[in-house]
Design an enzyme around this catalytic site. Sequence first.
Site, PDB file in Angstrom:
ATOM      1  N   LYS A  41      15.000   3.087   3.445  1.00 24.54           N
ATOM      2  CA  LYS A  41      14.852   4.201   4.395  1.00 24.54           C
ATOM      3  C   LYS A  41      13.978   5.274   3.744  1.00 24.54           C
ATOM      4  O   LYS A  41      14.092   5.524   2.533  1.00 24.54           O
ATOM      5  CB  LYS A  41      16.247   4.746   4.740  1.00 24.54           C
ATOM      6  N   SER A 116      20.223   7.629  12.488  1.00 23.53           N
ATOM      7  CA  SER A 116      18.844   7.930  12.167  1.00 23.53           C
ATOM      8  C   SER A 116      18.129   6.784  11.446  1.00 23.53           C
ATOM      9  O   SER A 116      16.906   6.829  11.329  1.00 23.53           O
ATOM     10  CB  SER A 116      18.789   9.199  11.303  1.00 23.53           C
ATOM     11  N   SER A 141      24.636   7.335  10.708  1.00 24.49           N
ATOM     12  CA  SER A 141      23.269   6.817  10.771  1.00 24.49           C
ATOM     13  C   SER A 141      23.075   5.375  10.354  1.00 24.49           C
ATOM     14  O   SER A 141      21.971   4.854  10.451  1.00 24.49           O
ATOM     15  CB  SER A 141      22.347   7.679   9.915  1.00 24.49           C
TER      16      SER A 141
HETATM   17  N1  GLN Z   1      23.544  11.827  14.390  1.00 21.29           N
HETATM   18  C1  GLN Z   1      24.114  12.546  13.297  1.00 21.29           C
HETATM   19  C2  GLN Z   1      23.301  13.782  13.016  1.00 21.29           C
HETATM   20  O1  GLN Z   1      22.333  13.993  13.651  1.00 21.29           O
HETATM   21  C3  GLN Z   1      24.234  11.678  12.082  1.00 21.29           C
HETATM   22  C4  GLN Z   1      22.947  11.379  11.453  1.00 21.29           C
HETATM   23  C5  GLN Z   1      23.073  10.801  10.064  1.00 21.29           C
HETATM   24  O2  GLN Z   1      24.078  10.167   9.729  1.00 21.29           O
HETATM   25  N2  GLN Z   1      22.067  11.054   9.242  1.00 21.29           N
HETATM   26  O3  GLN Z   1      23.616  14.535  12.172  1.00 21.29           O
END
Ligand code: GLN
Length: 440
Positions: A41, A116, A141
């Site tokens: 990532k 994400s 995410s």
């Molecule tokens: N959707 C959540 C956020 O926007 C989690 C995203 C993540 O785990 N990086 O914070």
Amino acid sequence: MKDILRRALDINEKYDVFNTITGEVETEGSGRLADIAVSVKDNICTKDMQTTAGSKILEGYRPPFDATVVEKCRMEGAFILGKTTQDEFGFGTFNVNTPYGIPKNPYDPERSCGGSSGGAACLTAVADFPHLAIAESTGGSISCPVAFCGVVGLTPTYGRTSRWGLVDYANSLDKIGCIGKTVGEVALLLSVISGPDEYDSTVLQVPQEDFTKYLVDSVEGTKIGIPEEYFSEDIDRRISKLVWGAIRKLEDLGASVLEVSLPYTEVSLSSYYIIAMAEASTNLAKLCGLRYGLYLPLEGSFDEYFSRVRSRGFSEEAKRRIVLGTFTRMAGYRDAYYLKALKVRTKVIQDFKRTFEEVDVLAAPTMPVVAPRFDEIAEMEPIQHYMMDILTVAPNLAGIPMISVPCGTVDNLPVGLHIMADHLQEGKMVQVAHTFEVNQ
Ligand code: GLN
């Protein structure tokens, strides 16, 4: 090996899964990951390879070092194929909050891959060569995109993997984890990337384990808790039904099923967003156009320069989170928001701890919906995006491990079964998920 590079380019053309393709296709030796292409990532540092965390403000940043998890993969013979697309700094649930590529769902290109870590999940689904993905979760995410793309994602206990070399989103929540096509693949990758690391003082001092030893086809005697709050009417009924089918299957295989309650589930969402944004707003302060990535001609005062770089480098969601996060920890508001959110977090942890005195694992749907279409997402307000995380933020706040495995489809779109376990009980959850996978 050259074929892999060609395939990566083709896949990227079709699905937008990479921010960078490294061109690296040679393995450095033998080991448990020999000849396996690992994708990383884009918020995890890779030596001399651009690492943007999905943001323009880090464009051109080439770290002088590899993150610990990347180094561990290289030592086991893997090569790093590329850096996968993501929401900017991890801020999102649909992988649409980024100025770079927006990955397209392998089941329907009009739909989101989830976020994400969208690029990592999509690439895992479509790669037709040996591949594993390193991803990261702050509030879901890993689980969200794997559910939407029909693959397996394992988020470990907080501190099980080193965060050294991760571009932090929220330090008290961030966990580096694994995405693969099967439970066996993620168990193998976790065995490689976990363990103590002198560069990360928050990493747990527990010996490195071989998680593949839990790939045992048996749930005889396992107690599975079903949290009633995770099957409310906010969840697509067809998803709840499918997940109940999966739970019944595990029961047929010898597990016992017990309904439980996690009453703080509803407030976990607000607590999560306050804590995550508060931490994010301080983490991003270092991005001022002097040390990393984007810089502009040096004109005006420092404050003027700082504002100019940040206005240009951050996109809308990052700006929203900086403003909200700064607000919740300001003198005068801190007690009402930030400190209150920390108290709720403690309650959420107690909910889980109490429940794990009775059961071995918890089972629930991973996401309340199947992958939405991009035009539906464009109609949604930010708060509606946040609400999609209702099933994943609580276990992330508690720092417990979780794994999402595909359990069928609704409208030809994949649905994830989420198995959660107590701190450091990854083994139990790997065994339940594996048993489900092989008997499906
Ligand atoms: N959707 C959540 C956020 O926007 C989690 C995203 C993540 O785990 N990086 O914070």
